[in-house]
Design a protein around this motif. Structure first.
Motif, PDB file in Angstrom:
ATOM      1  N   SER A 147       0.831  -1.207   0.000  1.00 49.74           N
ATOM      2  CA  SER A 147       0.000   0.000   0.000  1.00 49.74           C
ATOM      3  C   SER A 147       0.866   1.257   0.000  1.00 49.74           C
ATOM      4  O   SER A 147       0.516   2.245  -0.651  1.00 49.74           O
ATOM      5  CB  SER A 147      -0.967   0.003   1.187  1.00 49.74           C
ATOM      6  OG  SER A 147      -0.316   0.296   2.395  1.00 49.74           O
TER       7      SER A 147
ATOM      8  N   GLU B  83      -0.164   2.974  -3.404  1.00 48.88           N
ATOM      9  CA  GLU B  83      -1.366   3.772  -3.161  1.00 48.88           C
ATOM     10  C   GLU B  83      -1.021   5.166  -2.658  1.00 48.88           C
ATOM     11  O   GLU B  83       0.034   5.389  -2.062  1.00 48.88           O
ATOM     12  CB  GLU B  83      -2.257   3.066  -2.130  1.00 48.88           C
ATOM     13  CG  GLU B  83      -2.761   1.717  -2.596  1.00 48.88           C
ATOM     14  CD  GLU B  83      -3.498   0.957  -1.506  1.00 48.88           C
ATOM     15  OE1 GLU B  83      -3.568   1.446  -0.355  1.00 48.88           O
ATOM     16  OE2 GLU B  83      -4.008  -0.137  -1.805  1.00 48.88           O
TER      17      GLU B  83
ATOM     18  N   ASP C 176      -5.866   7.002  -0.557  1.00 52.23           N
ATOM     19  CA  ASP C 176      -6.282   5.602  -0.742  1.00 52.23           C
ATOM     20  C   ASP C 176      -6.040   4.800   0.535  1.00 52.23           C
ATOM     21  O   ASP C 176      -6.880   3.989   0.930  1.00 52.23           O
ATOM     22  CB  ASP C 176      -5.512   4.943  -1.884  1.00 52.23           C
ATOM     23  CG  ASP C 176      -5.841   5.523  -3.251  1.00 52.23           C
ATOM     24  OD1 ASP C 176      -6.929   6.113  -3.409  1.00 52.23           O
ATOM     25  OD2 ASP C 176      -4.990   5.402  -4.161  1.00 52.23           O
ATOM     26  N   ARG C 177      -4.876   5.014   1.176  1.00 51.05           N
ATOM     27  CA  ARG C 177      -4.552   4.285   2.406  1.00 51.05           C
ATOM     28  C   ARG C 177      -5.537   4.644   3.518  1.00 51.05           C
ATOM     29  O   ARG C 177      -5.956   3.780   4.288  1.00 51.05           O
ATOM     30  CB  ARG C 177      -3.113   4.555   2.850  1.00 51.05           C
ATOM     31  CG  ARG C 177      -2.074   3.961   1.929  1.00 51.05           C
ATOM     32  CD  ARG C 177      -0.681   3.936   2.528  1.00 51.05           C
ATOM     33  NE  ARG C 177      -0.170   5.202   2.985  1.00 51.05           N
ATOM     34  CZ  ARG C 177       0.453   6.099   2.220  1.00 51.05           C
ATOM     35  NH1 ARG C 177       0.631   5.868   0.929  1.00 51.05           N
ATOM     36  NH2 ARG C 177       0.913   7.219   2.739  1.00 51.05           N
TER      37      ARG C 177
ATOM     38  N   GLN D 135      -8.939   2.980   2.839  1.00 52.33           N
ATOM     39  CA  GLN D 135      -8.828   1.547   3.143  1.00 52.33           C
ATOM     40  C   GLN D 135      -8.799   1.308   4.654  1.00 52.33           C
ATOM     41  O   GLN D 135      -9.426   0.380   5.153  1.00 52.33           O
ATOM     42  CB  GLN D 135      -7.563   0.963   2.485  1.00 52.33           C
ATOM     43  CG  GLN D 135      -7.475  -0.537   2.550  1.00 52.33           C
ATOM     44  CD  GLN D 135      -8.597  -1.229   1.792  1.00 52.33           C
ATOM     45  OE1 GLN D 135      -9.128  -0.725   0.806  1.00 52.33           O
ATOM     46  NE2 GLN D 135      -8.998  -2.398   2.260  1.00 52.33           N
TER      47      GLN D 135
END
Length: 196
Positions: A146, A150, A154-155, A158
């Motif tokens: 990640s 990413e 995005d992290r 998530q």
């Protein structure tokens, strides 16, 4: 009816590998109940860990101090999971990081000698150890991926998706550290996502 700590532990262990009847009494004999206050350390950098804990209630952060003196969070552990500086525990080497309670927590703790005795003599404990090691490896690999593939946004998305029950239990500074960004950057991401 709420489950007690040993029932919760057995329930989680059963999800990993079916507990033989003979092991149920043994679990009560080798796991001791421990309470920790917010800020208490379960593991300290430089110490060889002597135990693994099952989190009955509470929340922990795993972190190290970087060369600039900043805290970098690598992982969180909450109820119904295990807390350990596992590689150091197994290799009998000093831990590279700290594990600290983020809130008052209750644990069931097994000492190194009992854990090793179980792993060396029981197929059940061998399977538990293998499955736990696999789980930790998968978490580590996905986290590394990640960071390489990413964005911070995005992290964050998530993290929220995987940990909806941690909202309000972890402050913004700790979440930002876990994501590898400054708290101000996290504020901008939340604002962009209309989450402020």
């Amino acid at each position: 009816m709420e489950l007690n700590g040993y029932q919760k532990l057995c329930e989680e262990l059963n999800k990993i590998y079916r507990i033989p009847e003979v092991e149920i009494k043994n679990i009560r004999n080798v796991f001791a109940s421990v309470k920790q206050r917010k800020g208490d350390k379960f593991a300290c950098e430089g110490d060889i860990p002597e135990s693994i804990g099952f989190v009955v209630s509470g929340l922990y952060k795993y972190y190290y101090i970087d060369r600039n003196g900043d805290e970098c969070i690598k992982h969180f552990t909450k109820e119904n999971d295990f807390v350990a500086s596992y590689a150091s525990f197994i290799m009998r080497k000093p831990s590279l990081y700290y594990i600290e309670a983020l809130e008052g927590s209750e644990l069931l703790v097994i000492q190194y000698s009992d854990y090793i005795r179980g792993v060396e003599s029981s197929t059940f404990w061998q399977n538990i150890a293998r499955k736990y090691a696999e789980k930790m490896y998968i978490i580590k690999e996905l986290r590394e991926g990640s960071f390489l593939k990413e964005t911070a946004q995005d992290r964050y998305v998530q993290f929220i998706k995987e940990n909806p029950n941690l909202q309000g239990r972890i402050n913004q500074k700790n979440i930002a550290s876990y994501l590898g960004i400054a708290p101000e950057s996290l504020s901008r991401i939340k604002s962009k996502l209309n989450l402020t």
